[in-house]
Design an enzyme around this catalytic site. Structure first.
Site, short mmCIF file in Angstrom:
data_model
loop_
_atom_site.label_atom_id
_atom_site.label_comp_id
_atom_site.label_asym_id
_atom_site.label_seq_id
_atom_site.Cartn_x
_atom_site.Cartn_y
_atom_site.Cartn_z
N GLY A 1 3.42 -19.54 17.25
CA GLY A 1 2.37 -20.05 16.36
C GLY A 1 0.96 -19.66 16.72
N GLY B 1 5.21 -14.52 18.13
CA GLY B 1 5.60 -13.44 17.23
C GLY B 1 4.36 -12.81 16.64
N CYS C 1 6.97 -6.20 -11.80
CA CYS C 1 6.76 -6.87 -13.07
C CYS C 1 6.52 -8.36 -12.86
CB CYS C 1 7.96 -6.63 -13.98
SG CYS C 1 8.22 -4.87 -14.19
N TYR D 1 1.86 -17.01 0.44
CA TYR D 1 1.04 -17.99 1.17
C TYR D 1 -0.43 -17.97 0.73
CZ TYR D 1 4.80 -17.42 4.71
OH TYR D 1 5.99 -17.34 5.38
#
Ligand SMILES: *Cc1c(COP(=O)(O)O)cnc(C)c1O
Length: 417
Positions: A222, A261, A341, A302
């Site tokens: 995080g 990460g 699309c 997000y």
């Protein structure tokens, strides 16, 4: 970038080996006082060459499925340096993890633990387990990636955690002896970590008085990445806040894990695109590129900001601006969109950029984490290529998919049609 676009084509994710290593090394140094094993979060950027690069620096791996475990093993990382989290582990996944000799199974519920214990009993195989606790702290990040609040599906709350250990803390094969936290991502202040770790310390005291010894703490991932500017604390900032609480635990013999990460992979990667067309529609200007949400989902999923800039040496790089800084010389507000699309298929909205033309190359920055790993084949778009750069050397580390790849698993069914 031009050379890569010429040889590998676009869209292509381009990763920097030096940046991957630099971020990893800084975390390793910052957390050296507690001798933490850094288990890189495979889901952030899962290419085997990325995993190998980090494994060579001593990384373990944080996996959330058996697919990711297989990737880690394939990249040469031993299973005992892998930790495995996830709210929905299937029986076949638990069996595979036990048989591989997983380092740590991070358990998310009573029902899951009962199932792990049953399987471990059957296989007569012991496995180290850590209970994922939900400390009910607010990481102040996007609701979709906030994972340590009570109302989310992750872990068990602190009161239940104590009962959990009382009931299951002495199982013969499923050895519940650790605590796991992962409270969200990205977290741009150190406070949520401090708050969560304080609550963890209280829990450890309670467990000690219940006669239960905790041997490991996995603090999850995080840590932030710089998407817009220097918005994220550094590895040292996070460590400075966490170490005062962690050092006393370390001196009691508790082993530490971290699962970074994004903070390693995000700005080690750019997404290289080509502009196919430009278009004016009323007041709006669009640059239509050869990939959008299919390659990089974060802006539409997000609402994330990614800095975008043309690959044109003549245009000096200007600082990122969120919206139309039209007063800035020569810039025009444009939406950078993909070919799909959907009106949700965008990478940047109302962004001040130099005028773009068909054939221009664009770089979307900070796209290394949750880029390729969240890419989809929507609209039958083959997945992008991936390239690793080391100094002046360039290697294709994943071929661009073809339409044949997309069709490979489908069958002509004659019986029904
Ligand atoms: C996604 C995830 C991580 C990695 O989070 P980053 O923000 O990329 O550091 C670590 N641990 C668990 C359990 C995760 O689900």
């Amino acid at each position: 970038m031009r050379e890569i676009a010429r040889t590998a084509g676009t869209p292509t994710f381009v990763y920097s080996r030096a940046t991957l290593e630099g971020h990893f090394d800084r975390l390793q140094t910052a957390f050296a006082p507690i001798d933490a094993l850094l288990c890189y979060s495979v889901k952030s950027c899962a290419n085997l060459s990325v995993l190998r690069t980090l494994a060579a620096r001593g990384a373990g791996m944080d996996v959330v499925s058996v697919g990711e475990l297989q990737r880690a093993l394939e990249a040469g990382i031993p299973a005992d340096k892998c930790v495995y989290a996830g709210v929905g582990k299937r029986d076949d996944e638990i069996i595979a993890a036990l048989e591989a000799g997983i380092g740590l199974l991070n358990v998310e519920s009573e029902a899951e633990f009962e199932n792990i214990a049953r399987i471990a009993n059957q296989l007569r195989t012991s496995v180290r387990c850590a209970l994922r606790i939900n400390p009910d702290v607010d990481p102040k990040t996007h609701r979709y990636t906030s994972t340590g609040k009570k109302e989310t599906k992750f872990g068990v709350d602190l009161e239940r955690a104590r009962r959990f250990f009382q009931q299951w803390g002495h199982h013969e094969y499923a050895k519940l002896e650790g605590l796991h936290l992962h409270i969200g991502s990205p977290i741009y202040t150190v406070d949520p970590y401090v708050e969560a770790l304080k609550k963890t310390c209280t829990l450890i005291e309670d467990l000690t008085s219940d006669g239960i010894e905790i041997r490991s703490i996995d603090l999850g991932g995080g840590f932030g990445a710089d998407y817009e500017s220097d918005q994220s604390p550094s590895a040292m900032d996070y460590a400075d806040a966490i170490l005062p609480l962690a050092l006393p635990l370390k001196s009691r013999g508790i082993k530490f894990f971290l699962e970074p990460g994004r903070s390693i992979a995000a700005n080690a990667g750019v997404l290289l695109l080509s502009v196919l067309y430009t278009k004016q529609s009323g007041e709006k200007r669009f640059a239509i590129c050869d990939a959008g949400m299919n390659a990089l989902l974060r802006p539409s999923h997000y609402g994330s900001f990614h800095f975008v800039w043309p690959v044109r040496p003549a245009d000096a790089l200007v600082p990122p601006t969120r919206s139309s800084a039209l007063s800035m010389q020569g810039l025009v507000a444009q939406d950078i969109v993909g070919p799909l699309c959907e009106s949700g298929d965008f990478l940047a909205l109302d962004r001040a950029l130099p005028p773009l033309a068909r054939g221009d190359l664009l770089a979307v920055f900070t796209a290394g984490a949750y880029g390729m790993s969240m890419a989809s084949r929507y609209n039958s778009s083959p997945l992008p290529a991936e390239v690793l750069v080391s100094g002046d050397r360039v290697a294709l580390i994943r071929e661009r998919e073809t339409v044949e790849d997309l069709l490979a698993h489908e069958r002509h069914v004659t019986a029904l049609l």
